[in-house]
Structure formats: structure tokens, C-alpha cells
Design a protein around this motif. Sequence first.
Motif, PDB file in Angstrom:
ATOM      1  N   PRO A  64      11.539  -0.144  12.784  1.00 40.11           N
ATOM      2  CA  PRO A  64      12.810   0.345  12.817  1.00 40.11           C
ATOM      3  C   PRO A  64      12.760   2.046  12.957  1.00 40.11           C
ATOM      4  O   PRO A  64      12.966   2.429  12.892  1.00 40.11           O
ATOM      5  N   ASP A  65      13.839   2.687  14.269  1.00 37.79           N
ATOM      6  CA  ASP A  65      14.271   3.822  14.755  1.00 37.79           C
ATOM      7  C   ASP A  65      14.095   4.536  13.161  1.00 37.79           C
ATOM      8  O   ASP A  65      13.329   5.866  13.596  1.00 37.79           O
ATOM      9  N   GLN A 115      11.384   8.952  10.554  1.00 40.29           N
ATOM     10  CA  GLN A 115      10.617   9.498   9.915  1.00 40.29           C
ATOM     11  C   GLN A 115       9.418  10.080   9.799  1.00 40.29           C
ATOM     12  O   GLN A 115       8.838  11.002   9.292  1.00 40.29           O
ATOM     13  N   VAL A 116       8.359   8.776  10.654  1.00 38.00           N
ATOM     14  CA  VAL A 116       7.224   9.114  10.533  1.00 38.00           C
ATOM     15  C   VAL A 116       6.992  10.278  11.387  1.00 38.00           C
ATOM     16  O   VAL A 116       5.903  11.518  11.241  1.00 38.00           O
ATOM     17  N   ARG A 117       7.804  10.540  12.605  1.00 37.02           N
ATOM     18  CA  ARG A 117       7.311  11.314  14.081  1.00 37.02           C
ATOM     19  C   ARG A 117       7.698  13.020  12.975  1.00 37.02           C
ATOM     20  O   ARG A 117       7.116  14.442  13.559  1.00 37.02           O
ATOM     21  N   ALA A 118       8.460  13.146  12.085  1.00 35.70           N
ATOM     22  CA  ALA A 118       9.675  14.155  11.667  1.00 35.70           C
ATOM     23  C   ALA A 118       7.533  15.344  10.942  1.00 35.70           C
ATOM     24  O   ALA A 118       8.162  16.117  10.351  1.00 35.70           O
ATOM     25  N   ARG A 119       7.151  13.765   9.884  1.00 32.84           N
ATOM     26  CA  ARG A 119       6.088  14.357   8.975  1.00 32.84           C
ATOM     27  C   ARG A 119       5.085  13.813   9.819  1.00 32.84           C
ATOM     28  O   ARG A 119       3.565  14.900   9.207  1.00 32.84           O
ATOM     29  N   ASP A 120       4.549  14.164  11.489  1.00 34.20           N
ATOM     30  CA  ASP A 120       3.297  14.040  12.017  1.00 34.20           C
ATOM     31  C   ASP A 120       2.601  13.023  11.241  1.00 34.20           C
ATOM     32  O   ASP A 120       1.624  13.337  11.330  1.00 34.20           O
ATOM     33  N   LEU A 121       3.168  11.721  10.793  1.00 28.09           N
ATOM     34  CA  LEU A 121       2.285  11.075   9.943  1.00 28.09           C
ATOM     35  C   LEU A 121       0.746  10.918  10.850  1.00 28.09           C
ATOM     36  O   LEU A 121       1.749   9.638  12.226  1.00 28.09           O
ATOM     37  N   ILE A 158      -2.868   4.516   9.436  1.00 25.79           N
ATOM     38  CA  ILE A 158      -1.695   4.347   8.344  1.00 25.79           C
ATOM     39  C   ILE A 158      -1.538   2.176   8.714  1.00 25.79           C
ATOM     40  O   ILE A 158      -1.749   2.018   7.367  1.00 25.79           O
ATOM     41  N   CYS A 159      -1.326   2.667   9.753  1.00 23.21           N
ATOM     42  CA  CYS A 159      -1.464   0.737  10.080  1.00 23.21           C
ATOM     43  C   CYS A 159      -2.764   0.206  10.141  1.00 23.21           C
ATOM     44  O   CYS A 159      -2.456  -0.461   9.378  1.00 23.21           O
ATOM     45  N   GLN A 160      -3.557   0.490  10.817  1.00 21.62           N
ATOM     46  CA  GLN A 160      -5.444   0.448  10.534  1.00 21.62           C
ATOM     47  C   GLN A 160      -5.441  -0.306   8.958  1.00 21.62           C
ATOM     48  O   GLN A 160      -5.805  -1.274   8.253  1.00 21.62           O
ATOM     49  N   ASP A 161      -5.395   0.506   7.699  1.00 20.69           N
ATOM     50  CA  ASP A 161      -4.675   0.645   6.353  1.00 20.69           C
ATOM     51  C   ASP A 161      -3.832  -0.242   5.888  1.00 20.69           C
ATOM     52  O   ASP A 161      -4.545  -1.080   5.398  1.00 20.69           O
ATOM     53  N   ALA A 162      -2.820  -0.416   6.149  1.00 17.75           N
ATOM     54  CA  ALA A 162      -2.155  -1.705   6.002  1.00 17.75           C
ATOM     55  C   ALA A 162      -3.159  -2.770   6.274  1.00 17.75           C
ATOM     56  O   ALA A 162      -2.546  -4.039   5.602  1.00 17.75           O
ATOM     57  N   LEU A 163      -3.015  -2.863   7.238  1.00 23.87           N
ATOM     58  CA  LEU A 163      -4.185  -4.591   7.594  1.00 23.87           C
ATOM     59  C   LEU A 163      -4.430  -4.699   6.980  1.00 23.87           C
ATOM     60  O   LEU A 163      -5.137  -6.252   6.690  1.00 23.87           O
ATOM     61  N   ARG A 164      -6.166  -3.855   7.188  1.00 18.70           N
ATOM     62  CA  ARG A 164      -6.901  -4.044   6.009  1.00 18.70           C
ATOM     63  C   ARG A 164      -6.553  -4.682   4.190  1.00 18.70           C
ATOM     64  O   ARG A 164      -6.889  -6.077   4.140  1.00 18.70           O
ATOM     65  N   LYS A 165      -5.735  -3.969   4.449  1.00 17.02           N
ATOM     66  CA  LYS A 165      -5.093  -4.317   2.881  1.00 17.02           C
ATOM     67  C   LYS A 165      -4.781  -5.564   3.286  1.00 17.02           C
ATOM     68  O   LYS A 165      -4.621  -6.945   2.153  1.00 17.02           O
ATOM     69  N   ALA A 166      -3.765  -5.680   4.333  1.00 20.35           N
ATOM     70  CA  ALA A 166      -3.181  -6.951   4.697  1.00 20.35           C
ATOM     71  C   ALA A 166      -4.234  -8.633   4.777  1.00 20.35           C
ATOM     72  O   ALA A 166      -4.049  -9.850   3.561  1.00 20.35           O
ATOM     73  N   VAL A 167      -5.271  -8.227   5.120  1.00 19.96           N
ATOM     74  CA  VAL A 167      -6.196  -9.102   5.430  1.00 19.96           C
ATOM     75  C   VAL A 167      -7.445  -9.102   4.263  1.00 19.96           C
ATOM     76  O   VAL A 167      -7.008 -10.359   3.958  1.00 19.96           O
ATOM     77  N   ASP A 168      -7.249  -8.479   3.722  1.00 14.98           N
ATOM     78  CA  ASP A 168      -8.522  -8.987   2.688  1.00 14.98           C
ATOM     79  C   ASP A 168      -7.348  -9.333   1.777  1.00 14.98           C
ATOM     80  O   ASP A 168      -7.989 -10.620   0.254  1.00 14.98           O
ATOM     81  N   LEU A 169      -6.087  -9.054   1.001  1.00 15.64           N
ATOM     82  CA  LEU A 169      -5.289  -9.884   0.308  1.00 15.64           C
ATOM     83  C   LEU A 169      -4.813 -11.005   0.930  1.00 15.64           C
ATOM     84  O   LEU A 169      -5.924 -12.132   0.197  1.00 15.64           O
TER      85      LEU A 169
END
Length: 145
Positions: A8-9, A14-20, A25-36
Motif C-alpha cells: 500500500p502507498d 513509511q518505509v522510504r521515510a525510515r530508509d529501511l 526485510i522481504c527476504q527475511d520475511a519470505l524465509r520465515k514464511a517458507v520455514d513456517l
Amino acid sequence: MRMNISVPDELAEQVRARDLPISSICQDALRKAVDLAEKKEQIMTDMQAVVERLRATQNEERQRHIDEGRELGILWAKQYATADELRQVAEGDGEDYERGIGSGAGIAEFYQEVENNYDEEYQEEHNDAFVEGAREVWEAVKHLL
């Protein structure tokens, strides 16, 4: 491999404002989702094995009650029944047989004497096997009476 994701916009701002670091982050989230997902698959595989094992124990328990019912039918026929009682049980249709209730053949008293406690879950199988055991004895002796 490159992947495109949509967010979502408001979240993108928010991600850009914090320079994340979006990619890590996406790779970590995807790894956790695959592991689960893998853990859930393993649990389901394990559950299938558990279900199969439990079904086998159910079948064993059912067969134990059938064998016990037959043995008790034979014992009753050989050592407790009168000729008329044995004929009544063996030649009946078995539909109204419920451990002596309605049969008038002294079967309830027999069960009390042998102190047999059967499992209600397998009552029908037990009763059918009892009658079958009694029939086996009747068939073997009826021509001798």
C-alpha cells in the motif's frame, strides 16, 4: 531472481521515510514464511502417520472385542446354556440379542458370572461374535441331540 511486490502507498511512504532495507526485510520475511510452511507440511505428514497408527489400534481393539465375544459365546454354549437356550440364540436372527436382554437365555447372568466388561463402543461387534460362537457350537451338536 528478481521479484516485484506490491505494498500500500502509505506503507511504502513509511518505509522510504525510515530508509529501511526493503530487499533484506522481504527476504527475511519470505524465509520465515517458507520455514513456517515447511513446518506445517511436516506436522501434517506426521499427523497422517499418527492417524494411521491410531486407526490400526482401533482395528486391533475392535478385533479384540470380536474375538472375545466369539470365545464367550462358545464358553456360554458349552458350559452354561441349556439346549433350548442355545437353540434360541443360535437359530434366532440375532437382531434382538443384547447380552440376554430380550433373549431370555440367561446370558446376562452368564456375563455377570464371568465378570466380563466389554467396551460399549464395540458392543454390536461383540454381540454378533457371541452369537456366532454360540451358533458354531449349536451346529456341531444339534444333530446329536
